[in-house]
Every structure is written in structure tokens, then in C-alpha cells.
Design a protein around this motif. Sequence first.
Motif, PDB file in Angstrom:
ATOM      1  N   GLN A  53      66.672  79.684  -0.544  1.00 54.52           N
ATOM      2  CA  GLN A  53      67.316  80.823  -1.211  1.00 54.52           C
ATOM      3  C   GLN A  53      68.783  80.548  -1.487  1.00 54.52           C
ATOM      4  N   GLU A  54      69.479  79.970  -0.520  1.00 51.47           N
ATOM      5  CA  GLU A  54      70.897  79.640  -0.690  1.00 51.47           C
ATOM      6  C   GLU A  54      71.066  78.598  -1.791  1.00 51.47           C
ATOM      7  N   PHE A  55      70.204  77.602  -1.801  1.00 49.25           N
ATOM      8  CA  PHE A  55      70.263  76.555  -2.819  1.00 49.25           C
ATOM      9  C   PHE A  55      70.098  77.145  -4.216  1.00 49.25           C
ATOM     10  N   SER A  56      69.185  78.076  -4.372  1.00 49.70           N
ATOM     11  CA  SER A  56      68.874  78.611  -5.698  1.00 49.70           C
ATOM     12  C   SER A  56      69.925  79.576  -6.216  1.00 49.70           C
ATOM     13  N   CYS A  57      70.731  80.162  -5.328  1.00 49.40           N
ATOM     14  CA  CYS A  57      71.745  81.148  -5.730  1.00 49.40           C
ATOM     15  C   CYS A  57      71.124  82.257  -6.577  1.00 49.40           C
ATOM     16  N   GLY A  58      69.900  82.630  -6.274  1.00 50.00           N
ATOM     17  CA  GLY A  58      69.222  83.691  -7.007  1.00 50.00           C
ATOM     18  C   GLY A  58      68.651  83.265  -8.351  1.00 50.00           C
ATOM     19  N   SER A  59      68.770  81.996  -8.690  1.00 58.84           N
ATOM     20  CA  SER A  59      68.261  81.490  -9.966  1.00 58.84           C
ATOM     21  C   SER A  59      66.842  80.971  -9.806  1.00 58.84           C
ATOM     22  N   ASP A  60      66.180  80.776 -10.936  1.00 55.65           N
ATOM     23  CA  ASP A  60      64.853  80.175 -10.917  1.00 55.65           C
ATOM     24  C   ASP A  60      64.961  78.723 -10.476  1.00 55.65           C
ATOM     25  N   ILE A  61      63.977  78.284  -9.720  1.00 51.94           N
ATOM     26  CA  ILE A  61      63.928  76.887  -9.282  1.00 51.94           C
ATOM     27  C   ILE A  61      62.785  76.216 -10.009  1.00 51.94           C
ATOM     28  N   GLN A  62      63.031  74.998 -10.444  1.00 52.87           N
ATOM     29  CA  GLN A  62      61.995  74.220 -11.088  1.00 52.87           C
ATOM     30  C   GLN A  62      61.909  72.851 -10.439  1.00 52.87           C
ATOM     31  N   VAL A  63      60.759  72.234 -10.597  1.00 52.34           N
ATOM     32  CA  VAL A  63      60.536  70.891 -10.054  1.00 52.34           C
ATOM     33  C   VAL A  63      60.776  69.890 -11.170  1.00 52.34           C
ATOM     34  N   TYR A  64      61.653  68.907 -10.901  1.00 48.68           N
ATOM     35  CA  TYR A  64      61.945  67.855 -11.869  1.00 48.68           C
ATOM     36  C   TYR A  64      60.872  66.783 -11.698  1.00 48.68           C
ATOM     37  N   LEU A  65      60.116  66.551 -12.728  1.00 44.98           N
ATOM     38  CA  LEU A  65      58.978  65.637 -12.648  1.00 44.98           C
ATOM     39  C   LEU A  65      59.439  64.186 -12.739  1.00 44.98           C
ATOM     40  N   GLN A  66      59.199  63.440 -11.680  1.00 45.41           N
ATOM     41  CA  GLN A  66      59.574  62.032 -11.627  1.00 45.41           C
ATOM     42  C   GLN A  66      58.523  61.267 -10.835  1.00 45.41           C
ATOM     43  N   LYS A  67      58.270  60.060 -11.237  1.00 48.85           N
ATOM     44  CA  LYS A  67      57.389  59.187 -10.463  1.00 48.85           C
ATOM     45  C   LYS A  67      58.272  58.335  -9.559  1.00 48.85           C
ATOM     46  N   THR A  68      57.779  58.064  -8.381  1.00 52.59           N
ATOM     47  CA  THR A  68      58.524  57.256  -7.426  1.00 52.59           C
ATOM     48  C   THR A  68      57.541  56.412  -6.625  1.00 52.59           C
ATOM     49  N   ASP A  69      58.030  55.324  -6.079  1.00 47.38           N
ATOM     50  CA  ASP A  69      57.203  54.479  -5.229  1.00 47.38           C
ATOM     51  C   ASP A  69      57.279  54.910  -3.762  1.00 47.38           C
ATOM     52  N   PHE A  70      58.230  55.807  -3.434  1.00 49.31           N
ATOM     53  CA  PHE A  70      58.387  56.265  -2.059  1.00 49.31           C
ATOM     54  C   PHE A  70      57.436  57.417  -1.766  1.00 49.31           C
ATOM     55  N   ALA A  71      56.908  57.461  -0.549  1.00 46.82           N
ATOM     56  CA  ALA A  71      56.110  58.607  -0.096  1.00 46.82           C
ATOM     57  C   ALA A  71      57.055  59.778   0.155  1.00 46.82           C
ATOM     58  N   ALA A  72      56.508  60.982   0.133  1.00 47.54           N
ATOM     59  CA  ALA A  72      57.321  62.194   0.315  1.00 47.54           C
ATOM     60  C   ALA A  72      58.134  62.144   1.613  1.00 47.54           C
ATOM     61  N   ALA A  73      57.522  61.702   2.708  1.00 50.04           N
ATOM     62  CA  ALA A  73      58.228  61.636   3.991  1.00 50.04           C
ATOM     63  C   ALA A  73      59.408  60.672   3.928  1.00 50.04           C
ATOM     64  N   GLU A  74      59.265  59.573   3.204  1.00 45.02           N
ATOM     65  CA  GLU A  74      60.355  58.604   3.058  1.00 45.02           C
ATOM     66  C   GLU A  74      61.490  59.194   2.228  1.00 45.02           C
ATOM     67  N   ILE A  75      61.162  59.931   1.178  1.00 49.06           N
ATOM     68  CA  ILE A  75      62.189  60.579   0.349  1.00 49.06           C
ATOM     69  C   ILE A  75      63.005  61.541   1.206  1.00 49.06           C
ATOM     70  N   VAL A  76      62.317  62.358   1.993  1.00 48.48           N
ATOM     71  CA  VAL A  76      63.001  63.321   2.859  1.00 48.48           C
ATOM     72  C   VAL A  76      63.819  62.602   3.931  1.00 48.48           C
ATOM     73  N   SER A  77      63.282  61.552   4.496  1.00 45.58           N
ATOM     74  CA  SER A  77      64.000  60.780   5.504  1.00 45.58           C
ATOM     75  C   SER A  77      65.290  60.196   4.933  1.00 45.58           C
ATOM     76  N   ARG A  78      65.215  59.664   3.711  1.00 47.00           N
ATOM     77  CA  ARG A  78      66.407  59.118   3.054  1.00 47.00           C
ATOM     78  C   ARG A  78      67.445  60.219   2.850  1.00 47.00           C
ATOM     79  N   ALA A  79      66.990  61.390   2.399  1.00 40.46           N
ATOM     80  CA  ALA A  79      67.912  62.513   2.175  1.00 40.46           C
ATOM     81  C   ALA A  79      68.540  62.973   3.494  1.00 40.46           C
ATOM     82  N   GLU A  80      67.717  63.158   4.522  1.00 44.53           N
ATOM     83  CA  GLU A  80      68.227  63.626   5.816  1.00 44.53           C
ATOM     84  C   GLU A  80      69.195  62.635   6.444  1.00 44.53           C
ATOM     85  N   SER A  81      69.006  61.359   6.173  1.00 48.80           N
ATOM     86  CA  SER A  81      69.894  60.343   6.762  1.00 48.80           C
ATOM     87  C   SER A  81      71.323  60.456   6.245  1.00 48.80           C
ATOM     88  N   GLN A  82      71.498  61.166   5.160  1.00 50.00           N
ATOM     89  CA  GLN A  82      72.828  61.277   4.560  1.00 50.00           C
ATOM     90  C   GLN A  82      73.516  62.616   4.843  1.00 50.00           C
TER      91      GLN A  82
END
Length: 109
Positions: A53-82
Motif C-alpha cells: 500500500q505504501e509503495f503504491s501511494c494509492g495508485s494502481d499497480i501493474q506488473v511489468y512483463l519481463q522474462k528472466t533466467d532467475f527464479a523468483a526466490a533468487e530475484i527476491v534474494s538479490r533485492a533483499e541483499s541490497q
Amino acid sequence: MKAKSRFFLTADGVYLGDHLVAFTPEKECHGIYAGRCRVISVKGGIVVAEELQEFSCGSDIQVYLQKTDFAAAEIVSRAESQIGTVITPMTDRYFCEWCLYGLQEVPKE
């Protein structure tokens, strides 16, 4: 789900590792969905975890469609590491691309 463009889908349901975009009147905000209604994004040049909710600031949220070679858990792990890292001049969109692709070069603006 209704497509806004060929790149975005409405976020009726989001999944771990999704690249989310909130469209506010001022700008686009990009972040990685980390589960449990948390999004990891860049605010003021610092990587933070915030509620969906805080991220969206009351706006609509959409998913940006992208292909990746990383699994979802790896993407989140990379993000959390930063979390807490100062990453200027990197933008929130570039941060998401780094999480999804492992890009290491800061793009020239």
C-alpha cells in the motif's frame, strides 16, 4: 486481466519476484514484490522494503512483463541483499532490472 499495453498487466494478483510499477501523477515507481505484501524499491537513493500500500501511494499497480533466467526466490534474494544500500545514481527501474537480470553497469542517462 486487462492489458494496459503490451508491457504491463493489471496486478489483480502479484507473485513473488514480480517487477511492479505504480503510476502516480508525478512519476512511475518500480519495485520487486517480496511476498507478504512487501515491495523492495529505491526511495531517495536507498533500497528499502515497504508495504504494498505504501509503495503504491494509492495508485494502481501493474506488473511489468519481463522474462528472466532467475527464479523468483533468487530475484527476491538479490533485492533483499541490497536493503539499506545507497545506490545513487541508480534508478528504481534499473534496480529492478539488476534484480531480474544481474546487470552490473549503471546505464548512462
